[in-house]
Design a protein around this motif. Structure first.
Motif, PDB file in Angstrom:
ATOM      1  N   ILE A 136     -20.069  -6.991 -10.416  1.00 21.68           N
ATOM      2  CA  ILE A 136     -18.887  -6.363  -9.812  1.00 21.68           C
ATOM      3  C   ILE A 136     -18.187  -7.388  -8.926  1.00 21.68           C
ATOM      4  CG2 ILE A 136     -18.002  -4.422  -8.486  1.00 21.68           C
ATOM      5  CD1 ILE A 136     -19.428  -3.690 -11.134  1.00 21.68           C
ATOM      6  N   HIS A 137     -17.030  -7.822  -9.380  1.00 19.85           N
ATOM      7  CA  HIS A 137     -16.279  -8.872  -8.684  1.00 19.85           C
ATOM      8  C   HIS A 137     -15.529  -8.309  -7.476  1.00 19.85           C
ATOM      9  CE1 HIS A 137     -14.816 -12.913  -8.555  1.00 19.85           C
ATOM     10  NE2 HIS A 137     -13.555 -12.581  -8.699  1.00 19.85           N
ATOM     11  N   HIS A 138     -14.998  -7.092  -7.628  1.00 21.04           N
ATOM     12  CA  HIS A 138     -14.233  -6.470  -6.552  1.00 21.04           C
ATOM     13  C   HIS A 138     -14.160  -4.967  -6.795  1.00 21.04           C
ATOM     14  CE1 HIS A 138     -11.342  -6.161  -3.283  1.00 21.04           C
ATOM     15  NE2 HIS A 138     -10.546  -5.449  -4.062  1.00 21.04           N
ATOM     16  N   ASP A 139     -14.117  -4.227  -5.714  1.00 21.92           N
ATOM     17  CA  ASP A 139     -14.006  -2.760  -5.788  1.00 21.92           C
ATOM     18  C   ASP A 139     -12.791  -2.349  -4.960  1.00 21.92           C
ATOM     19  OD1 ASP A 139     -14.241  -0.032  -5.741  1.00 21.92           O
ATOM     20  OD2 ASP A 139     -16.322   0.016  -5.088  1.00 21.92           O
ATOM     21  N   GLN A 140     -11.691  -2.047  -5.646  1.00 17.86           N
ATOM     22  CA  GLN A 140     -10.446  -1.690  -4.965  1.00 17.86           C
ATOM     23  C   GLN A 140     -10.495  -0.236  -4.506  1.00 17.86           C
ATOM     24  OE1 GLN A 140      -7.971  -3.889  -4.436  1.00 17.86           O
ATOM     25  NE2 GLN A 140      -6.546  -2.489  -3.445  1.00 17.86           N
ATOM     26  N   ASP A 141     -10.352  -0.012  -3.218  1.00 14.29           N
ATOM     27  CA  ASP A 141     -10.395   1.341  -2.666  1.00 14.29           C
ATOM     28  C   ASP A 141      -9.062   2.043  -2.925  1.00 14.29           C
ATOM     29  OD1 ASP A 141     -10.953   3.642  -1.302  1.00 14.29           O
ATOM     30  OD2 ASP A 141     -10.761   2.776   0.701  1.00 14.29           O
ATOM     31  N   MET A 142      -9.100   3.126  -3.698  1.00 17.79           N
ATOM     32  CA  MET A 142      -7.895   3.892  -4.016  1.00 17.79           C
ATOM     33  C   MET A 142      -8.012   5.330  -3.496  1.00 17.79           C
ATOM     34  SD  MET A 142      -6.194   1.556  -5.678  1.00 17.79           S
ATOM     35  CE  MET A 142      -4.895   2.280  -6.661  1.00 17.79           C
ATOM     36  N   SER A 143      -8.946   5.560  -2.587  1.00 14.34           N
ATOM     37  CA  SER A 143      -9.213   6.924  -2.111  1.00 14.34           C
ATOM     38  C   SER A 143      -8.026   7.548  -1.394  1.00 14.34           C
ATOM     39  CB  SER A 143     -10.438   6.930  -1.186  1.00 14.34           C
ATOM     40  OG  SER A 143     -10.239   6.053  -0.089  1.00 14.34           O
ATOM     41  N   GLY A 144      -7.147   6.720  -0.822  1.00 15.53           N
ATOM     42  CA  GLY A 144      -5.993   7.269  -0.111  1.00 15.53           C
ATOM     43  C   GLY A 144      -4.804   7.544  -1.012  1.00 15.53           C
ATOM     44  N   MET A 145      -4.963   7.304  -2.314  1.00 10.61           N
ATOM     45  CA  MET A 145      -3.854   7.473  -3.256  1.00 10.61           C
ATOM     46  C   MET A 145      -3.843   8.900  -3.802  1.00 10.61           C
ATOM     47  SD  MET A 145      -3.098   5.437  -6.832  1.00 10.61           S
ATOM     48  CE  MET A 145      -4.380   6.348  -7.719  1.00 10.61           C
ATOM     49  N   ARG A 146      -2.935   9.724  -3.302  1.00 10.22           N
ATOM     50  CA  ARG A 146      -2.822  11.090  -3.819  1.00 10.22           C
ATOM     51  C   ARG A 146      -2.127  11.108  -5.176  1.00 10.22           C
ATOM     52  NH1 ARG A 146      -1.503  15.371   1.073  1.00 10.22           N
ATOM     53  NH2 ARG A 146      -3.401  14.969   2.287  1.00 10.22           N
ATOM     54  N   SER A 147      -1.092  10.287  -5.301  1.00 19.02           N
ATOM     55  CA  SER A 147      -0.365  10.156  -6.563  1.00 19.02           C
ATOM     56  C   SER A 147       0.017   8.692  -6.718  1.00 19.02           C
ATOM     57  CB  SER A 147       0.887  11.044  -6.544  1.00 19.02           C
ATOM     58  OG  SER A 147       1.575  10.945  -7.772  1.00 19.02           O
ATOM     59  N   PRO A 148      -0.123   8.129  -7.926  1.00 17.89           N
ATOM     60  CA  PRO A 148       0.159   6.701  -8.105  1.00 17.89           C
ATOM     61  C   PRO A 148       1.598   6.335  -7.739  1.00 17.89           C
ATOM     62  CG  PRO A 148      -0.967   7.588 -10.025  1.00 17.89           C
ATOM     63  CD  PRO A 148      -0.584   8.757  -9.177  1.00 17.89           C
ATOM     64  N   ALA A 149       1.741   5.261  -6.995  1.00 18.04           N
ATOM     65  CA  ALA A 149       3.062   4.716  -6.673  1.00 18.04           C
ATOM     66  C   ALA A 149       3.058   3.249  -7.100  1.00 18.04           C
ATOM     67  CB  ALA A 149       3.341   4.834  -5.174  1.00 18.04           C
ATOM     68  N   PHE A 150       4.230   2.699  -7.324  1.00 14.07           N
ATOM     69  CA  PHE A 150       4.303   1.309  -7.773  1.00 14.07           C
ATOM     70  C   PHE A 150       3.690   0.368  -6.738  1.00 14.07           C
ATOM     71  CE2 PHE A 150       6.436  -2.809  -8.362  1.00 14.07           C
ATOM     72  CZ  PHE A 150       6.076  -3.049  -9.687  1.00 14.07           C
TER      73      PHE A 150
END
Length: 290
Positions: A136-150
Motif C-alpha cells: 500500500i503506497h498511499h491511502d487517500q482519506d475521502m471520509s469527508g466527501m459527501r458527494s464527489p466534487a472536481f
C-alpha cells in the motif's frame, strides 16, 4: 420447537430490521437519481478530453522533450494501481468486485515481473492490506466527501502527478466501477499515467488542424487536467454504482426479511396452536378423571 416468547421476539427483531432496510432502500433510490444524472453528464467531457489527448499525441513524435505524462519515464517496471471504492458497505458485492479486479490486475503484472503498489481512494479498499501488507503506497482519506466534487479529484491527481514526477512509479492504472444500471455495475481498469497513444498513430500523422501554441505545449497544459477529469469521472461512476448496488441490496434484504417474517409467523402460530391443544387435552383429561 422454539418457545412462543422466543419466536415472538425474533419476529419483532426481523420486523425492526426490515424497517431499516426499507428506509435505506428509499434513501439510496432518492440519491441514485441525482448520482446517475451526474455520472451520465460527466461522461461526454471525459471521453472527449481523452480522445483529444490521444489525437494530439498521435500528431507529434514522442521523445525526451515531450511532457513526461505523455513520454513516460522510459521504464514500465513499477506500476501503481489506484483503487477507487466506496466509503461505506451494505451494497452487495460492489466494493468487493472492484477490489477483486485490482487484485487480478496486480497478479497479472506480478506474473510479468513487474513491481506493483496500491494507491487507495476510499475506505473499503483497505481490505487490500490483508493481501498486500507492504504494497500500500498511499491511502487517500475521502471520509469527508459527501458527494464527489472536481476539487477532490484534482487533489488526488496532483498528488499522483507529484509522485510520478518524483519517480515513485512508472505507470498508473485506475480501477473503479462503471455504472450501467441499478442492477449492473461493471468493474473497470484503465491506464491514466502516462496517457496511452493509439497503436500505429505515433510518429507525426498529418493534422487537419493547425494548433497555436503547438501540440506539445497544449498537451503539457491539458495532460494534468486529463488525469483529474478521469479520476473525477471514476468518482461519479462509483457514486452512482454504489447507490444502485445499495438500493438493490436493501430491496433484496427487505424481501428476505418479509419471507423470514412469514416463516416465523407460521411457526409461531403452529406452536401457539399446539400449546392450546395441549392445554385442552389436559383440561379434558382432568375432567374425565373426576
Amino acid at each position: 420447537m422454539a418457545s412462543l416468547k422466543a419466536l415472538k421476539g425474533r419476529i419483532a427483531s426481523v420486523k425492526s430490521t426490515q424497517k431499516i432496510t426499507k428506509a435505506m432502500k428509499t434513501v439510496a433510490a432518492a440519491k441514485l437519481r441525482r448520482a446517475t444524472d451526474q455520472a451520465v453528464a460527466g461522461r461526454p467531457y471525459a471521453e472527449r478530453l481523452e480522445a483529444v489527448m490521444a489525437s494530439l499525441a498521435s500528431k507529434i513524435v514522442v521523445g525526451p522533450q515531450s511532457p513526461k505524462l505523455l513520454a513516460g519515464t522510459g521504464s514500465d517496471q513499477v506500476h501503481l494501481i489506484v483503487v477507487a471504492t466506496g466509503e461505506r458497505g451494505l451494497a452487495g458485492g460492489f466494493n468487493a468486485n472492484i477490489v477483486k479486479l485490482a487484485r487480478r490486475k496486480a497478479e497479472e503484472l506480478t506474473a510479468g515481473g513487474k513491481t506493483v503498489r496500491f494507491y487507495l481512494v476510499g475506505r473499503k479498499g483497505r481490505v487490500l492490506r490483508r493481501f498486500y501488507p507492504q504494497g500500500i503506497h498511499h491511502d487517500q482519506d475521502m471520509s469527508g466527501m459527501r458527494s464527489p466534487a472536481f476539487d477532490h479529484a484534482h487533489a488526488v491527481a496532483q498528488d499522483l502527478i507529484a509522485r510520478y514526477e518524483a519517480g515513485e512509479f512508472d505507470v498508473a492504472h485506475l480501477v473503479y466501477s462503471t455504472f450501467q444500471s441499478a442492477l449492473v455495475q461493471e468493474p473497470t481498469e484503465r491506464q491514466i499515467i502516462p496517457v496511452k497513444v493509439p497503436e500505429g498513430a505515433e510518429g507525426g500523422t498529418s493534422a487537419a488542424v493547425e494548433y497555436e501554441p503547438d501540440e506539445e505545449e497544449i498537451l503539457a497544459t491539458l495532460l494534468p487536467r486529463n488525469v483529474a477529469v478521469q479520476i473525477y469521472r471514476a468518482l461519479l461512476e462509483n457514486q452512482a454504482g454504489f447507490y444502485g448496488a445499495q438500493m438493490t441490496a436493501m430491496d433484496n434484504a427487505t424481501r428476505n426479511a418479509g419471507d423470514m417474517i412469514n416463516r416465523l409467523s407460521i411457526e409461531y402460530n403452529r406452536s401457539r396452536q399446539a400449546a392450546i391443544t395441549k392445554e385442552l387435552i389436559e383440561i379434558i383429561s382432568g375432567a374425565e378423571a373426576l
